[in-house]
Every structure is written in structure tokens, then in C-alpha cells.
Write an enzyme that holds these catalytic residues in place. Sequence first.
Site, PDB file in Angstrom:
ATOM      1  N   TYR A 124       8.529  18.380  70.164  1.00  0.00           N
ATOM      2  CA  TYR A 124       8.550  19.763  69.682  1.00  0.00           C
ATOM      3  C   TYR A 124       8.905  20.735  71.090  1.00  0.00           C
ATOM      4  CZ  TYR A 124       6.667  18.301  65.609  1.00  0.00           C
ATOM      5  OH  TYR A 124       6.448  17.967  64.121  1.00  0.00           O
ATOM      6  N   LYS A 170       3.111   4.714  70.660  1.00  0.00           N
ATOM      7  CA  LYS A 170       4.148   3.733  70.095  1.00  0.00           C
ATOM      8  C   LYS A 170       4.454   3.333  71.503  1.00  0.00           C
ATOM      9  CE  LYS A 170       7.231   1.693  67.589  1.00  0.00           C
ATOM     10  NZ  LYS A 170       6.851   0.966  66.283  1.00  0.00           N
ATOM     11  N   ASP A 203       2.986   2.839  63.761  1.00  0.00           N
ATOM     12  CA  ASP A 203       3.334   2.331  62.334  1.00  0.00           C
ATOM     13  C   ASP A 203       2.159   1.358  61.541  1.00  0.00           C
ATOM     14  OD1 ASP A 203       3.683   0.496  64.489  1.00  0.00           O
ATOM     15  OD2 ASP A 203       5.358  -0.371  63.869  1.00  0.00           O
ATOM     16  N   ASP A 227       1.929  15.279  63.358  1.00  0.00           N
ATOM     17  CA  ASP A 227       2.556  15.916  62.050  1.00  0.00           C
ATOM     18  C   ASP A 227       2.417  15.073  61.085  1.00  0.00           C
ATOM     19  OD1 ASP A 227       3.993  18.038  60.714  1.00  0.00           O
ATOM     20  OD2 ASP A 227       6.155  17.011  61.633  1.00  0.00           O
ATOM     21  N   ASP A 231       0.099  14.819  57.053  1.00  0.00           N
ATOM     22  CA  ASP A 231       0.417  15.068  55.695  1.00  0.00           C
ATOM     23  C   ASP A 231       0.206  13.606  54.813  1.00  0.00           C
ATOM     24  OD1 ASP A 231       2.092  17.502  56.181  1.00  0.00           O
ATOM     25  OD2 ASP A 231       3.618  17.033  54.709  1.00  0.00           O
TER      26      ASP A 231
HETATM   27  C1  IPM Z   1       3.169  21.397  60.493  1.00  0.00           C
HETATM   28  C2  IPM Z   1       4.872  21.774  60.335  1.00  0.00           C
HETATM   29  C3  IPM Z   1       5.609  22.227  61.375  1.00  0.00           C
HETATM   30  C4  IPM Z   1       5.300  20.959  62.542  1.00  0.00           C
HETATM   31  C5  IPM Z   1       6.966  22.592  61.340  1.00  0.00           C
HETATM   32  C6  IPM Z   1       7.473  23.464  59.990  1.00  0.00           C
HETATM   33  C7  IPM Z   1       7.660  23.251  62.569  1.00  0.00           C
HETATM   34  O1  IPM Z   1       5.393  20.622  59.774  1.00  0.00           O
HETATM   35  O2  IPM Z   1       2.587  22.578  60.709  1.00  0.00           O
HETATM   36  O3  IPM Z   1       2.985  20.585  60.352  1.00  0.00           O
HETATM   37  O4  IPM Z   1       6.247  20.039  62.588  1.00  0.00           O
HETATM   38  O5  IPM Z   1       4.586  21.212  63.373  1.00  0.00           O
HETATM   39 MN    MN Z   2       4.160  19.195  59.286  1.00  0.00          MN
END
Ligand code: IPM
Ligand code: MN
Length: 331
Positions: A124, A170, A203, A227, A231
Site C-alpha cells: 500500500y 508468508k 494461505d 485486507d 473480507d
Molecule cells: C478496504 C479497501 C481498500 C483497501 C481499498 C479500496 C483501497 O479494500 O478498506 O478494505 O485495500 O484497504
Molecule cells: Mn478491502
Amino acid sequence: MKHIIATIPGDGIGPEVMNATTDILQALADKTGLKLKFTQLPAGDAYKEKTGVALPQETVDAVKAADACLFAAVGNTAKEVILPLRQTLNLYANMRPAKTYQGVDALKQNVDIMIVRENTECLYKMVGYRERDWGINMRIITREASDRIAHHAFHYAEKNHRTKVTAVHKANVLDYTDNVFLEATRAAAEEHPSIRYEEHIVDACAMKLVLAPETYQVIVTTNMFGDILSDLAAGLVGGLGLAPSANIGTDKAIFEPVHGSAPDIAGKGVANPLATTLSAAMMLEWLREEEAAQRLEDAVTTVLRERKVRTPDLGGNNTTREVAEAVKNRL
Ligand code: IPM
Ligand code: MN
Ligand code: NAD
């Protein structure tokens, strides 16, 4: 004490979930005597379209001047908006809880994980180079940022009665970078002997999160793994519509849902506002308004438990507004 809350509604479903949440917060303030003042700041795709810039300096300054910031979501300009905000304000810890809520038909029950994502470096940093047929993105990991996030994770565990921290990495392949990270997490572990410490390769961790998420308590990891895994973890417990987060620095913080601008459902009025509402509860807690934070979270969990009012992502057919009204009625 009056708190000045800078809001950034952004794009897509951003303004929809932000309006719902500030409405709920206003109702909470009216009921409890909590004093909040909202300011609304521009940033994102639509603003860039109009002006040529995605994140104006005035927005950065206003976020710095406010007591806290609530951010909804932006679209394609996310890397020009939320990443500079996280990095310039030095919000080094991205706290991303994933937990089971009663009344939600989730893939997994008994989940209660805090993902502690390093928030300032790794891929990032956006240091790289592009030729026509190839490109490089540099993955930068420093001992300083790794120490900071490792300590943050162990302190979080101690304060919240968690007994184990898992460092996710990793290092078997990315040895230059992830050994720096692991040296920091191991040193922090030695300073916190009462907390169990383990290391999982990312992984394998992804698989184990799907098969046995209840075995994780606190995960500490580098920026991009955090990140992706956040999710994934959200998907286990009901989806992005319920996943909040906090970007924490030494004296500033931005609270935002894990999700993005969701262009596939934007403008339909059916986005789940609760990820943003739960982020607002994290914000109130950070502002030391613990009672109000608890009241807000309780109202959300009651609405979920009752199974009466819910947006389509949770299997219902209610609108964003109807969910906001339901939460207001339960405050
Ligand atoms: C998040 C998003 C952001 C990230 C992106 C959109 C810059 O995916 O907040 O999880 O990767 O941090
Ligand atoms: Mn994200
Ligand atoms: P997304 O998180 O926007 O959406 C992924 C899926 O989840 C979609 O099907 C969406 O409809 C659903 N979803 C997300 N939030 C929801 C909610 N509140 N209620 C119901 N369903 C919800 O991810 P994406 O589609 O990969 O990205 C869309 C845009 O958002 C991209 O331009 C990306 O850069 C941006 N983004 C921004 C941020 C941010 O501002 N912090 C975060 C992630 C993605």
C-alpha cells in the site's frame, strides 16, 4: 463534551449508508444527551469528476481538526482518498472485527475474531514502476511499523480478555519482508507471556478461517493480507453489510465499513447500513462514550435478533431507511 464528527459520504452506496447512520446517531444523541456535531466533507469519484481532485486538502485539514471521522465508501478513487488519509494521519492500526450475530443466517456460528491489520505500509505504499509489458509494486515492511502493530495486537488481546494472538505471514516465500514482521511479533509475544502466540502462513490461514474460524481470536498481519482476510472473515458471519472497522492512530481515528461503494446496488436504497452503524459504535467507544456505544450496538443486535427488518444481503426485503428506522426504535 461535544464531539465534532467529520463525515465523508463518498460515492455509490456511501451517501445512503452514511445518511442512515447519522440519522441513527442523531436519534441516539437526542435520547442520551450525547452531543455530536456533524460536518460533511467531499472526496471521491464524483468530486474528482467535478474538480479534478479526489481528496481536497480542505477535507484532510477538516478530518485533522475534527474529534473523529466517519467514512462511508468511495469508488475507483479509493487509493487516492482512503489510503492517503490512513497514511498521512498515521492511522497505523486497522481493527476489523468479525463476529457472529444472533438472527443472522451466516455460514459460521461462534466466530469472534479481531483482525489487526497493519495500515501504513506493505504494498500500500504504492511504490512501483511500470513499463509497457511489465510492472513492479514494492512490498515494504519495516521493523518500526511491525513493532507498533504487534504491540497494538497484544494490548488489544490483554484489554479484551483474549488469550491468543496469531501472526499471519508468508515468510516461507517473502523472506526479506515477512521475517522483519515476524521478528517484531515474536519480540512482542515475549513481552506478553500471558497471551498464547502462534504463527500461521497466510494461505493455510485462509483455509482454516473457513473450516474452523472459532479457533482464531486475534489475528495480526500485514496490510494486504489483512485486507483480503477481513473480507473473507466478513463472508463467514453475514457479509460485508455487517463488517465495521476502525483506523486508529495515536490521537486521530477514522471509522469506516469494510465494504466499498457497491456499484451493483447503488441508488436502489437497499444497501445494508449496519456496517457503517457498527463502525459508528466503534467510534463512540474510541471517543470514550462507552455507554452510548453499547446502546447503539445493542440496538443493532436487537434488530438482527428479531429477524423482522433486514436488507436483501441478509435475506430480507427491507430498505436502508427501514433498517435505520428499526434501529432508531430499538435505541
Ligand atoms: C478496504 C479497501 C481498500 C483497501 C481499498 C479500496 C483501497 O479494500 O478498506 O478494505 O485495500 O484497504
Ligand atoms: Mn478491502
Ligand atoms: P464492494 O465492497 O463495494 O462490494 C462487494 C459486494 O458486496 C457487492 O456485491 C456489493 O453489492 C456487496 N456489498 C457491499 N457493501 C454492501 C452493503 N452495505 N449492503 C449490501 N451489500 C453490500 O467491493 P467491490 O465491488 O469490489 O468494489 C467497488 C468499488 O468500491 C471499487 O471501486 C473499489 O475500489 C471501492 N472500494 C472502496 C473502499 C473504501 O472506500 N474504503 C473499500 C472497498 C472497495
